[in-house]
Design an enzyme around this catalytic site. Structure first.
Site, PDB file in Angstrom:
ATOM      1  N   SER A   1      10.094 -22.167 -38.550  1.00  0.00           N
ATOM      2  CA  SER A   1      10.372 -21.523 -39.829  1.00  0.00           C
ATOM      3  C   SER A   1       9.995 -22.443 -40.987  1.00  0.00           C
ATOM      4  O   SER A   1       8.843 -22.835 -41.109  1.00  0.00           O
ATOM      5  CB  SER A   1      11.841 -21.093 -39.892  1.00  0.00           C
TER       6      SER A   1
ATOM      7  N   HIS B   1      12.814 -13.877 -40.861  1.00  0.00           N
ATOM      8  CA  HIS B   1      11.853 -13.487 -39.819  1.00  0.00           C
ATOM      9  C   HIS B   1      12.009 -12.047 -39.346  1.00  0.00           C
ATOM     10  O   HIS B   1      12.029 -11.759 -38.153  1.00  0.00           O
ATOM     11  CB  HIS B   1      11.936 -14.477 -38.653  1.00  0.00           C
TER      12      HIS B   1
END
Length: 309
Positions: free
Chosen positions: A86, A195
């Site tokens: 991430s 996400h």
């Protein structure tokens, strides 16, 4: 020997993690650079109250990863490839020479603010361990709806997943997963649903912001989250940084790719130990350590021993 540096994402933070970085001139210089660029004292971002902010957490993770990687490089420990989970992708890109730290700081600050604005309250993420992917997807399918959005956000291992969504959906997912026999089903210290499509608007705005930022071809491969592929040119790195916040993290595939491309050891940047554990679960024969519990001299020893394998 080919060491892969791993950079953690949000959820790995703990109070005081910036104050626990190695005592090294490269670390001090990086902390000062971040303070100057941001116009705020970077060491104030790792207190318990500060860590309630997505902005503080993401900026702190970026700085911790880059500072430690720079100190390791100064001590002769350099990676052959890098990967970040991430927001860790930004630290990986800086370490690979694809992005300047000053630009990364401004982008991560913008990224985190966009994520907070997209879902300011009532959302988060849940870790589920011990169930197969098809069972987790079935749980999501039974709960997801307009009033209770729920998505598969991270594929971290064969039975290691993270879900993103609204609080009510996450609470139901925890209960259902526990009833299904999950070893673990609990909330993560993440206040936004990363996400997943809930971040589409934030990704679009970040894409516009990053268009004017210079991104170079990395000196070493950067393994991306979206497609779990080695990113070797500027355009591929640009796309990853601009859009990964709205797409699932394929971390398990990323670790596999690194092993297949010659990684013989894994070294996790601070904070946390999760990525070391995940790598060991999939590749127990490959040594892995985390800088959270390793000194710079210990890292040199680890690299030397891994090179003798």
């Amino acid at each position: 020997m080919s060491i892969a540096f791993l950079f953690p994402g949000q959820g790995a933070q703990s109070p005081g993690f910036l104050h626990r970085l190695p005592d090294h001139p490269s670390v001090a210089a990086t902390l000062q650079e971040a303070t100057t660029v941001l116009g705020r004292e970077i060491l104030e971002l790792d207190g318990g109250a500060a860590l309630q902010s997505t902005v503080a957490v993401q900026l702190g993770l970026l700085v911790a990863g880059v500072a430690t990687a720079r100190a390791l490089a100064a001590e002769g420990v350099a990676p052959a490839m890098v990967a970040g989970l991430s927001v860790g992708s930004f630290a990986a890109a800086v370490t690979a020479g694809a992005l300047a730290l000053a630009d990364a700081l401004r982008l991560v600050d913008r990224r985190a603010r966009l994520m907070e604005q997209a879902c300011p309250a009532g959302f988060g993420m849940v870790a589920v361990t011990g169930l197969p992917q098809r069972r987790v997807e079935a749980i999501i399918g039974a709960i997801h709806g307009p009033a209770a959005p729920l998505y598969l956000a991270n594929l971290n291992g064969p039975a290691e997943f993270v879900l993103s969504g609204a609080d009510a959906a996450l609470d139901r997912a925890i209960e259902t997963a526990q009833q299904a026999g999950a070893r673990r089903a609990e909330r993560l210290a993440v206040a936004v649903p990363s996400h997943c499509p809930l971040m589409d608007g934030a990704a679009a705005a970040l894409t516009a912001a990053i268009e004017s930022v210079p991104v170079a071809a990395p000196r070493i491969p950067v393994v991306g989250n979206r497609r779990a592929r080695a990113l070797r040119d500027a355009a591929a790195v640009w796309e990853e940084l601009a859009t990964n916040l709205a797409h699932p993290v394929r971390w398990s595939d990323s670790v596999t790719l690194m092993a297949e491309h010659g990684a013989t050891a894994f070294l996790e940047m601070p904070p946390g130990t999760v990525l070391t554990r995940l790598a060991a679960a999939e590749f127990p024969d490959l040594p892995g350590r985390c800088m959270e519990s390793l000194s710079l001299s210990g890292a040199r020893t680890f690299a030397a021993r891994a090179g003798d394998r």
